[in-house]
Scaffold this motif. Structure first.
Motif, short mmCIF file in Angstrom:
data_model
loop_
_atom_site.label_atom_id
_atom_site.label_comp_id
_atom_site.label_asym_id
_atom_site.label_seq_id
_atom_site.Cartn_x
_atom_site.Cartn_y
_atom_site.Cartn_z
N MET A 131 -9.55 3.52 -9.54
CA MET A 131 -10.44 4.18 -10.50
C MET A 131 -9.62 4.92 -11.55
O MET A 131 -9.93 4.87 -12.74
CB MET A 131 -11.35 5.17 -9.78
CG MET A 131 -12.54 4.54 -9.12
SD MET A 131 -13.38 5.72 -8.07
CE MET A 131 -14.16 6.75 -9.28
N LEU A 132 -8.59 5.63 -11.09
CA LEU A 132 -7.75 6.38 -12.02
C LEU A 132 -7.13 5.43 -13.05
O LEU A 132 -7.09 5.73 -14.24
CB LEU A 132 -6.63 7.09 -11.27
CG LEU A 132 -5.70 7.90 -12.16
CD1 LEU A 132 -5.71 9.34 -11.78
CD2 LEU A 132 -4.28 7.39 -12.17
N GLY A 134 -8.33 2.76 -14.27
CA GLY A 134 -9.30 2.41 -15.29
C GLY A 134 -9.55 3.51 -16.31
O GLY A 134 -10.08 3.25 -17.38
N LEU A 135 -9.17 4.74 -15.96
CA LEU A 135 -9.45 5.87 -16.85
C LEU A 135 -8.26 6.25 -17.72
O LEU A 135 -8.31 7.20 -18.48
CB LEU A 135 -9.86 7.09 -16.01
CG LEU A 135 -11.17 6.96 -15.24
CD1 LEU A 135 -11.28 8.06 -14.20
CD2 LEU A 135 -12.33 7.01 -16.19
N VAL A 136 -7.16 5.50 -17.57
CA VAL A 136 -5.96 5.79 -18.36
C VAL A 136 -5.93 4.86 -19.56
O VAL A 136 -6.26 3.68 -19.44
CB VAL A 136 -4.70 5.62 -17.50
CG1 VAL A 136 -3.45 5.86 -18.31
CG2 VAL A 136 -4.74 6.58 -16.33
N GLU A 137 -5.55 5.41 -20.73
CA GLU A 137 -5.67 4.63 -21.96
C GLU A 137 -4.58 3.55 -22.11
O GLU A 137 -4.88 2.38 -22.23
CB GLU A 137 -5.64 5.55 -23.18
CG GLU A 137 -6.60 6.73 -23.10
CD GLU A 137 -8.05 6.33 -23.36
OE1 GLU A 137 -8.27 5.20 -23.82
OE2 GLU A 137 -8.95 7.15 -23.09
N ARG A 141 1.32 3.60 -19.35
CA ARG A 141 1.06 4.76 -18.51
C ARG A 141 0.27 4.37 -17.26
O ARG A 141 0.53 4.89 -16.17
CB ARG A 141 0.29 5.79 -19.33
CG ARG A 141 0.28 7.14 -18.68
CD ARG A 141 -0.58 8.08 -19.44
NE ARG A 141 0.16 8.88 -20.36
CZ ARG A 141 -0.42 9.78 -21.15
NH1 ARG A 141 -1.72 9.94 -21.13
NH2 ARG A 141 0.29 10.49 -21.97
N ARG A 144 2.80 3.22 -14.77
CA ARG A 144 3.61 4.26 -14.15
C ARG A 144 2.77 5.07 -13.16
O ARG A 144 3.23 5.37 -12.05
CB ARG A 144 4.21 5.17 -15.22
CG ARG A 144 5.53 4.63 -15.74
CD ARG A 144 6.24 5.62 -16.61
NE ARG A 144 5.77 5.55 -17.98
CZ ARG A 144 5.07 6.51 -18.57
NH1 ARG A 144 4.75 7.60 -17.90
NH2 ARG A 144 4.68 6.37 -19.81
N PHE A 145 1.54 5.40 -13.56
CA PHE A 145 0.67 6.17 -12.66
C PHE A 145 0.42 5.37 -11.38
O PHE A 145 0.52 5.90 -10.27
CB PHE A 145 -0.68 6.46 -13.33
CG PHE A 145 -0.62 7.60 -14.32
CD1 PHE A 145 0.59 8.04 -14.82
CD2 PHE A 145 -1.78 8.21 -14.75
CE1 PHE A 145 0.64 9.08 -15.74
CE2 PHE A 145 -1.73 9.26 -15.66
CZ PHE A 145 -0.52 9.69 -16.15
N MET B 153 -1.53 13.85 -13.57
CA MET B 153 -2.07 12.51 -13.84
C MET B 153 -3.53 12.62 -14.24
O MET B 153 -3.98 11.99 -15.19
CB MET B 153 -1.97 11.65 -12.59
CG MET B 153 -0.60 11.17 -12.29
SD MET B 153 -0.70 9.86 -11.06
CE MET B 153 0.44 10.46 -9.88
N ARG B 158 -9.29 9.83 -18.95
CA ARG B 158 -10.50 10.15 -19.69
C ARG B 158 -11.43 11.04 -18.88
O ARG B 158 -12.18 11.84 -19.41
CB ARG B 158 -11.23 8.85 -20.08
CG ARG B 158 -11.05 8.49 -21.53
CD ARG B 158 -11.73 7.19 -21.83
NE ARG B 158 -11.01 6.07 -21.26
CZ ARG B 158 -11.58 5.10 -20.55
NH1 ARG B 158 -12.86 5.10 -20.31
NH2 ARG B 158 -10.86 4.09 -20.10
N ILE B 163 -11.21 13.13 -11.25
CA ILE B 163 -10.47 12.20 -10.39
C ILE B 163 -9.58 12.92 -9.37
O ILE B 163 -9.26 12.36 -8.33
CB ILE B 163 -9.65 11.22 -11.28
CG1 ILE B 163 -9.27 9.97 -10.51
CG2 ILE B 163 -8.43 11.88 -11.87
CD1 ILE B 163 -10.33 8.93 -10.51
#
Lengths: 237, 223
Positions: A131-132, A134-137, A141, A144-145, B153, B158, B163
């Motif tokens: 999920m995280l 999908g929320l990163v632009e 990044r 790496r996350f 993080m 967004r 999260i």
């Protein structure tokens, strides 16, 4: 080059199909009923291999993540994401089959046993990790996350297990230090099922990685296209 | 170069910022108390079951309060692009992590110090016990080690704060289990050696995840 890759993928798919057919025959046509549990015990041949593949998939994701942080190769990112996704799929299968099996045998859908709880906690964590993502632009990044999260997630698995094992357990222990606690015919069937599902994992992983690589290539092309001076004059001609 | 004074400077900066508004600390404290009160109703505490349930409630309150603090510590950096300034500073990225983490430990410990007496009054448990403080310290260190890494993080996504709990709570399962068990044993008046298994697990968790977060931080803060 790509034809050779195609060829290898087809061989892999063929092997996986063969081993799955063999394992299905072994499970339903060859292996005897378990004395006490009866036919329901056959779910074991799907449950154990799924759990094994889930762990393998999370291990591969963590290894690919570690390697990514050393090399920053975006193809490794495709591998780690694909493997973590498959890990979630296979741990879902392991949880559901385990629950179905537990109902007639332990007379409950769920118990807070170390293995069950560890798998559930792991499942939750990897779902959150995707999920995280999908929320990163930016893709870089994201990679790496994900790498950091997959490494941490895998390191945590033995700790969760250890913490929960300090309570009592009713889950049977198959592999002890003195060897396998299984009938030879059952061991053969289990081995074949493990092989079949591992090959299936490898197939889907290979395909998913290719899709991931293609996705990245397409989005790179799209970005490149949109930066060209004529981009706002209309589509491709 | 690794310079521990950089980490200390980050702690001093965080504490100074917090002392001007006391926003995070106040929120953590009130939230922790709320959790304790809500659980009191949800679980129907009676004098015969309070000993079994109290450690669990205490740790849920601490973990939730900590989560608020972790989110706040990086949301604040994001707001005025302070994080860019922090990264431009001639300090090692890992030292920024150590500073932020220790800052979180300070805030969480302050909140815990305020919650404990109230907890003692509400549940009638003895909290003037150095063994209990050791358990709380180990648990707090572990939560902050992971929480600081995940918070940086989370704030760059967004969804921002949403999260963090989804990642933090699965990872801290072993820590929370051990903390609850050890707290229960200590509150029951058992000697610290009885809780040794759990303390060892917590210490292991703290060391492993502080190291991992220390190494991983530079990969997640990089722009």
């Amino acid at each position: 080059m790509s034809q050779r890759r195609d060829c290898r993928l087809f061989v892999l798919i063929g092997l996986s199909a063969l081993s799955m057919a063999a394992s299905l025959w072994l499970v339903f046509g060859y292996v005897p009923n378990e004395q006490i549990m009866g036919p329901v015990q056959r779910i074991f041949y799907f449950h154990v291999p799924s759990a094994w593949v889930a762990f393998l998939a999370f291990l591969v994701a963590a290894a690919a993540g570690l390697y990514y942080l050393l090399r920053f190769d975006w193809r490794l990112d495709a591998v780690q994401v694909a493997s973590a996704e498959l890990g979630v799929v296979f741990s879902t299968i392991a949880l559901v089959t385990g629950s179905l099996w537990a109902r007639p045998i332990w007379n409950t859908w769920w118990t807070w046993d170390p293995r069950l709880t560890t798998t559930l906690v792991m499942w939750l964590y990897y779902v959150a990790a995707s999920m995280l993502r999908g929320l990163v632009e930016t893709p870089e990044r994201q990679a790496r996350f994900s790498a950091v999260l997959y490494i941490i997630g895998f390191v945590n698995v033995p700790l969760v297990f250890l913490a929960i094992r300090l309570w009592t357990t009713i889950h049977p222990v198959l592999f002890t230090s003195s060897g396998f606690a299984l009938e030879p015919s059952m061991l053969l069937t289990l081995g074949m099922s493990v092989l079949a599902l591992t090959l299936l994992y490898a197939c889907v992983l290979a395909i998913r990685v290719r899709v991931g690589v293609l996705e990245t290539e397409i989005s790179t092309l799209q970005r490149h296209w949109s930066t060209l001076p004529h981009a706002d004059e209309g589509g491709l001609e | 170069m690794t310079d521990w004074r950089d980490a200390l400077n980050v702690v001093v900066k965080d504490v100074a910022t917090e002392m001007r508004t006391k926003e995070a600390l106040g929120a953590m404290l009130v939230f922790a108390l709320l959790v304790i009160i809500v659980f009191n109703f949800a679980l129907e505490l009676r004098s015969d079951n309070v000993r079994e349930i109290a450690p669990g409630i205490l740790w849920v309150a601490f973990a939730f309060a900590g989560m608020l603090g972790f989110n706040r510590s990086f949301a604040l950096e994001r707001e005025n692009a302070c994080i860019e300034g922090l990264m431009l500073a001639a300090a090692d990225r890992s030292m920024i992590y150590v500073g932020k983490m220790l800052g979180n430990v300070v805030f969480m410990s302050l909140a815990e110090m305020c919650v404990l007496p109230i907890f003692a009054a509400l549940f009638d448990v003895p909290v003037l016990n150095p063994a209990l403080w050791l358990v709380i310290l180990l648990g707090t260190l572990g939560l902050c080690a992971v929480g600081t890494l995940f918070a940086v993080m989370a704030v760059s996504t967004r969804a921002r704060e949403v999260i963090l709990p989804l990642l933090l709570f699965p990872i801290t399962v072993p820590l929370i289990i051990a903390a609850v068990k050890a707290t229960g044993q200590v509150l029951d008046g058992q000697r610290l050696s009885e809780a040794f298994v759990w303390l060892r697990l917590m210490l292991g968790f703290d060391i492993i995840f502080t190291l991992l977060a220390f190494l991983g931080f530079e990969y997640v803060i990089e722009e």
